[in-house]
Design a protein around this motif. Sequence first.
Motif, PDB file in Angstrom:
ATOM      1  N   ASP A  45       0.768  -1.296   0.052  1.00  0.00           N
ATOM      2  CA  ASP A  45       0.196  -0.090  -0.020  1.00  0.00           C
ATOM      3  C   ASP A  45       0.887   1.095  -0.051  1.00  0.00           C
ATOM      4  O   ASP A  45       1.614   1.317   0.698  1.00  0.00           O
ATOM      5  CB  ASP A  45      -0.837  -0.005   1.470  1.00  0.00           C
ATOM      6  CG  ASP A  45      -2.063  -0.854   1.291  1.00  0.00           C
ATOM      7  OD1 ASP A  45      -2.413  -1.121   0.021  1.00  0.00           O
ATOM      8  OD2 ASP A  45      -2.405  -1.495   2.348  1.00  0.00           O
ATOM      9  N   PRO A  46       0.781   2.057  -1.073  1.00  0.00           N
ATOM     10  CA  PRO A  46       1.513   3.348  -1.035  1.00  0.00           C
ATOM     11  C   PRO A  46       1.259   3.882   0.280  1.00  0.00           C
ATOM     12  O   PRO A  46       0.274   4.260   0.736  1.00  0.00           O
ATOM     13  CB  PRO A  46       1.053   4.227  -2.080  1.00  0.00           C
ATOM     14  CG  PRO A  46       0.388   3.119  -3.006  1.00  0.00           C
ATOM     15  CD  PRO A  46      -0.241   2.007  -2.086  1.00  0.00           C
ATOM     16  N   GLN A  53      -4.391   7.887  -2.973  1.00  0.00           N
ATOM     17  CA  GLN A  53      -3.874   6.587  -2.680  1.00  0.00           C
ATOM     18  C   GLN A  53      -4.385   5.561  -3.604  1.00  0.00           C
ATOM     19  O   GLN A  53      -3.477   4.696  -4.380  1.00  0.00           O
ATOM     20  CB  GLN A  53      -4.154   6.179  -1.346  1.00  0.00           C
ATOM     21  CG  GLN A  53      -3.533   4.677  -0.999  1.00  0.00           C
ATOM     22  CD  GLN A  53      -3.750   4.503   0.505  1.00  0.00           C
ATOM     23  OE1 GLN A  53      -5.046   4.806   1.136  1.00  0.00           O
ATOM     24  NE2 GLN A  53      -2.974   3.686   1.116  1.00  0.00           N
ATOM     25  N   LYS A  54      -5.455   5.561  -3.905  1.00  0.00           N
ATOM     26  CA  LYS A  54      -6.243   4.667  -5.049  1.00  0.00           C
ATOM     27  C   LYS A  54      -5.607   5.122  -6.266  1.00  0.00           C
ATOM     28  O   LYS A  54      -5.248   4.016  -7.057  1.00  0.00           O
ATOM     29  CB  LYS A  54      -7.775   4.875  -5.237  1.00  0.00           C
ATOM     30  CG  LYS A  54      -8.317   4.241  -4.008  1.00  0.00           C
ATOM     31  CD  LYS A  54      -9.772   4.267  -4.352  1.00  0.00           C
ATOM     32  CE  LYS A  54     -10.580   3.481  -3.079  1.00  0.00           C
ATOM     33  NZ  LYS A  54     -12.157   3.654  -3.296  1.00  0.00           N
ATOM     34  N   MET A 178       2.777  14.790  -6.999  1.00  0.00           N
ATOM     35  CA  MET A 178       3.022  13.663  -6.380  1.00  0.00           C
ATOM     36  C   MET A 178       2.714  12.594  -7.456  1.00  0.00           C
ATOM     37  O   MET A 178       3.311  11.559  -7.593  1.00  0.00           O
ATOM     38  CB  MET A 178       2.383  13.254  -5.114  1.00  0.00           C
ATOM     39  CG  MET A 178       2.959  14.019  -4.031  1.00  0.00           C
ATOM     40  SD  MET A 178       2.003  13.717  -2.206  1.00  0.00           S
ATOM     41  CE  MET A 178       1.133  15.021  -2.222  1.00  0.00           C
ATOM     42  N   VAL A 179       1.406  12.613  -8.197  1.00  0.00           N
ATOM     43  CA  VAL A 179       1.149  11.504  -8.972  1.00  0.00           C
ATOM     44  C   VAL A 179       1.950  11.631 -10.170  1.00  0.00           C
ATOM     45  O   VAL A 179       2.457  10.734 -10.684  1.00  0.00           O
ATOM     46  CB  VAL A 179      -0.538  11.861  -9.488  1.00  0.00           C
ATOM     47  CG1 VAL A 179      -0.925  11.032 -10.585  1.00  0.00           C
ATOM     48  CG2 VAL A 179      -1.575  11.397  -8.202  1.00  0.00           C
ATOM     49  N   SER A 180       2.181  12.820 -10.698  1.00  0.00           N
ATOM     50  CA  SER A 180       2.913  13.167 -11.947  1.00  0.00           C
ATOM     51  C   SER A 180       4.563  12.657 -11.783  1.00  0.00           C
ATOM     52  O   SER A 180       4.894  11.976 -12.630  1.00  0.00           O
ATOM     53  CB  SER A 180       2.989  14.522 -12.404  1.00  0.00           C
ATOM     54  OG  SER A 180       1.805  14.869 -13.029  1.00  0.00           O
ATOM     55  N   SER A 181       5.026  12.733 -10.496  1.00  0.00           N
ATOM     56  CA  SER A 181       6.160  12.316 -10.127  1.00  0.00           C
ATOM     57  C   SER A 181       6.519  10.539 -10.233  1.00  0.00           C
ATOM     58  O   SER A 181       7.298  10.025 -10.822  1.00  0.00           O
ATOM     59  CB  SER A 181       6.736  12.613  -8.755  1.00  0.00           C
ATOM     60  OG  SER A 181       6.875  13.995  -8.649  1.00  0.00           O
ATOM     61  N   LEU A 182       5.268   9.953  -9.741  1.00  0.00           N
ATOM     62  CA  LEU A 182       5.149   8.480  -9.968  1.00  0.00           C
ATOM     63  C   LEU A 182       5.363   8.173 -11.432  1.00  0.00           C
ATOM     64  O   LEU A 182       5.891   7.054 -11.788  1.00  0.00           O
ATOM     65  CB  LEU A 182       3.980   8.037  -9.120  1.00  0.00           C
ATOM     66  CG  LEU A 182       3.801   6.222  -9.370  1.00  0.00           C
ATOM     67  CD1 LEU A 182       5.063   5.651  -8.783  1.00  0.00           C
ATOM     68  CD2 LEU A 182       2.586   6.033  -8.558  1.00  0.00           C
TER      69      LEU A 182
END
Length: 190
Positions: A45-46, A53-54, A178-182
């Motif tokens: 789980d991240p 998170q989802k 954060m999402v774009s970094s992932l």
Amino acid sequence: MKKSINLIYFILLIASSCHTATYIHDLESTPYGIDYREGKWLLNDPNVPYSIQKKQTKLAYKFFYNQLGSQLVVADSLPYALPHLPINPDTLRLENFKKITHFDYVINIESKSIEDDIGSFKIGKPYGKSKNRAYTILQVYDLNTLETIYSRKVLGQVTLDEKDNNDLTLVKSSNGLMVSSLKKILRKIK
């Protein structure tokens, strides 16, 4: 015709008020890829804000499932709760994690907001410097050797200062960073 002109004007207004984010890959990141040929893999789980998170789980699962297929299991599908596994865990934690899960590899993701001064948009001229900054780290641990076999960190940021003279400014929020970094990390993994 008038609607078309208004639509074009609106699109130009939005495009001119957007500030792009910059992303920096940490120099200490692992320069090589991951060997997916064997073993049971766990997507943990991240450790990220609940609101994303989802989304981050879905992004990571889709990427790693394309590499691993049925060798990949998501932590929230397990019938038991897992202990917290931080980024850069010591060997004792990894050993304990191996005993509990019986997996060969674990994928760990952490995202944190550093600054969220702007949010998603700013109305009016900024006074002084404002920033949105956040990072994401993805690490893969070999639970048989108790070592980190892959690690990458990406920092995303958007900065506004008093030179920006837009009355409405659209930027990526720290959650968006954060999402774009992932996504940037996943594109770098071979």
